[in-house]
Design an enzyme around this catalytic site. Sequence first.
Site, short mmCIF file in Angstrom:
data_model
loop_
_atom_site.label_atom_id
_atom_site.label_comp_id
_atom_site.label_asym_id
_atom_site.label_seq_id
_atom_site.Cartn_x
_atom_site.Cartn_y
_atom_site.Cartn_z
N CYS A 11 49.38 30.77 31.11
CA CYS A 11 49.84 29.38 31.12
C CYS A 11 51.23 29.19 31.75
CB CYS A 11 49.91 28.80 29.71
SG CYS A 11 48.50 29.16 28.70
N ARG A 36 49.48 30.29 37.22
CA ARG A 36 49.52 30.92 35.89
C ARG A 36 48.32 30.53 35.04
NH1 ARG A 36 54.58 32.89 34.81
NH2 ARG A 36 54.13 32.94 32.60
N TRP A 84 45.62 28.74 30.89
CA TRP A 84 44.65 29.77 31.26
C TRP A 84 44.10 30.32 29.95
CZ3 TRP A 84 44.00 35.09 30.50
CH2 TRP A 84 43.14 35.75 31.40
N ASN A 108 53.32 28.90 25.88
CA ASN A 108 52.77 29.98 26.71
C ASN A 108 52.92 31.26 25.89
OD1 ASN A 108 52.31 31.97 28.68
ND2 ASN A 108 54.42 31.82 29.41
N GLY A 109 51.83 31.98 25.67
CA GLY A 109 51.95 33.24 24.93
C GLY A 109 51.01 33.32 23.75
N GLU A 488 42.12 48.70 47.56
CA GLU A 488 42.77 47.40 47.65
C GLU A 488 41.88 46.41 48.41
OE1 GLU A 488 44.79 45.86 46.15
OE2 GLU A 488 45.52 44.26 47.41
N LYS A 492 40.48 42.96 46.74
CA LYS A 492 40.81 41.67 47.36
C LYS A 492 39.55 40.86 47.61
CE LYS A 492 43.90 41.32 46.95
NZ LYS A 492 45.11 41.76 46.35
N GLU A 495 37.76 39.69 44.24
CA GLU A 495 38.44 38.69 43.40
C GLU A 495 38.41 37.28 43.97
OE1 GLU A 495 43.10 39.94 44.18
OE2 GLU A 495 42.68 38.82 42.36
N HIS A 511 26.86 61.92 46.25
CA HIS A 511 26.66 62.42 44.89
C HIS A 511 26.12 61.33 43.96
CE1 HIS A 511 28.38 66.22 46.02
NE2 HIS A 511 29.33 65.54 46.65
N LYS A 610 47.64 34.52 37.72
CA LYS A 610 48.54 35.37 38.49
C LYS A 610 49.30 36.36 37.62
CE LYS A 610 50.85 36.29 42.33
NZ LYS A 610 50.08 37.07 43.30
O1 M6R Z 1 52.40 41.11 38.46
P1 M6R Z 1 51.75 42.45 38.59
O2 M6R Z 1 51.99 43.09 39.91
O3 M6R Z 1 52.12 43.39 37.47
O4 M6R Z 1 50.19 42.16 38.48
C1 M6R Z 1 49.26 43.20 38.46
C2 M6R Z 1 47.87 42.69 38.71
O5 M6R Z 1 47.49 41.75 37.76
C3 M6R Z 1 47.74 42.04 40.10
O6 M6R Z 1 48.14 42.91 41.11
C4 M6R Z 1 46.28 41.59 40.35
O7 M6R Z 1 45.45 42.71 40.43
C5 M6R Z 1 46.19 40.75 41.62
N1 M6R Z 1 45.62 39.47 41.32
C6 M6R Z 1 45.31 41.31 42.66
O8 M6R Z 1 45.31 40.53 43.81
#
Ligand code: M6R
Length: 615
Positions: A11, A36, A84, A108-109, A488, A492, A495, A511, A610
């Site tokens: 949030c 967020r 969120w 938030n939290g 990576e 990407k 997601e 395997h 995020k």
């Molecule tokens: O803020 P952070 O780098 O600690 O976040 C880690 C992951 O949540 C973040 O990299 C997430 O995997 C991304 N959304 C990927 O694009």
Amino acid sequence: MFYNKSNDHMCGIVGYVGKNECTDILIDSLSKLEYRGYDSAGIAVFDSGEIKVAKSKGRLADLVEKMKTEGKIKGHAGIGHTRWATHGEPSDINSHPHSGKRVTIVHNGIIENYKQIKDFLISQNREFLSETDTEVVAQLLDYYYEGDPLDAIIKVMREIRGSFALGIVFADFADTVYAVRRESPLIVGVGENESFIASDVPAILKYTKNYYLLEHDEISVLNKDGVKFYNLHKKEIKLELKTADWDMDAAEKNGFEHFMLKEIHEQPTAIRTTITPRIVDGLPNLEECGITPEALKKFNRIHIVACGTAMHAGTVGKYIIEKLARVPVIVDIASEFRYRDPLLDENDLVIIISQSGETADSLAALRLSKEIGAKTLAIVNAKGSSIAREADMLIYTHAGPEIAVASTKAYMVQIAVMYLLAFELAYAVGKIDIDECRRLTSLLSSTPDIIENILEHKEHTQYIASSLITADSLLYIGRGLDYALSMEGSLKLKEISYIHSESYAAGELKHGTISLISDGMPVIAVATQKSLFEKTVSNIKEVKARGAKVIMVCRDSYDPEKDIADYKFGLPDIDDIIMPMIAVVPLQLIAYYTSVLRGNDVDKPRNLAKSVTVE
Ligand code: M6R
């Protein structure tokens, strides 16, 4: 009814007090925090001296629509929230703000002991409308409120447990906003005759660059006279005024269709800004971060701990540090590391990588490592974040604000810092000489120009993406650094495109996983490493022979036959070791265009947020 304790976790919260009509300001600030969370939104404003609330399930735009029909609330002070949900359905009723009789809050939290408090309040004949832990705090504030907001806040702070940030308004104190935090981030911005609260800097950049960073258990009071801060003993305290070095453009799309595309384009600048101050006389120099070659070479082992994309940056780090410096590196997912009783001692260096600096598992891993006695180094993008403040050593990445949920430029600068560390360490332990160290450092410095050139040919990745849009599932394969990069690329793509994808070490396919290959299944083969090229090509032939549609990311100088690849994205010829810096760009673009072509919300993919401040 079962209540999901973790109802509102990530949030974004905002607040405003000042000369201007605040509804639009609150909405605009919230729009900068939608990364967020974005499953519901709401505001509470002092309208003609009375607290009026508007809230709605869905995006901020839904709230704005709702206000058009229900009538806009207007005033000069208020609070706002974008949510969120980790558990439980987002709904109008669970949206923030939440109220007691005379108090309204945004939160938030997590409130860990909400259940006991709720039971107690129910025993005191208090009734609850929502299922949130937030409403429990609103009601508890109301329960303790006897005319002095600070007294009530302090009593509540002594009673609630967890990590949280709160924005609070009391009906009896019109045009005053209270804010408090424990663990979860909160800043207090100050402009001319106006002040703000926000979960993050981009929310206030349009109005001011000046802000205070609220520390744990500090309370802020914002009203027409300005801003004051108190501790839990109700003693007024002074905080240091900070100035954001990000400008507003950094938080706007600037003509790009999405933040993600803009951030991909910002990578050359982000690399330059991150590495240039750390290169002296052609060699890496991390002294401004308190890191000397002597200190670095003392460690027997390095652990890199992070989540998601940041963990993938750590995996690239492992390959290059081990290759160049011959120091063992263990990469861990933070949520595994913290519960697996890791073997650490004072001769270990634990590197925590995080864009936000607030990721709950990474922060817990940092604290655990310190507790066990290891030295910690944080590589963090968000200034003043918890991980940045708590680590023994700190290297800031200078990517500027990353708004898109899918991380791109933050990853890029994380690996750039990994290179600087690897070069410095390799030189310090005598595995490379000064000339080689200079050569490698200059290679790293050349990458921004190369990336700019790749970005000029991005339409080719759009063409490749158009061949992926109907896929149900795909594989990324590679060996060595290409495998690290495939992880990576795969994350990407999945997601933001919602296409299932996996990354696999190319040599491991036979395997088991190769049985997944069927006619037309896309396989993205990352084959940039000269030293492993022939091996990877053999694996590509294996999948091709089983019907895979192969997209090859390799050196431009290689011209694949039709029986090897259907599509190729060509990269310039540079050293194997530095390849990930440039090869990640087409992978990011392929993911981006696939998502766009599938009509997805690129910057705000479903089910994600995020900044993951819960475990
Ligand atoms: O803020 P952070 O780098 O600690 O976040 C880690 C992951 O949540 C973040 O990299 C997430 O995997 C991304 N959304 C990927 O694009």
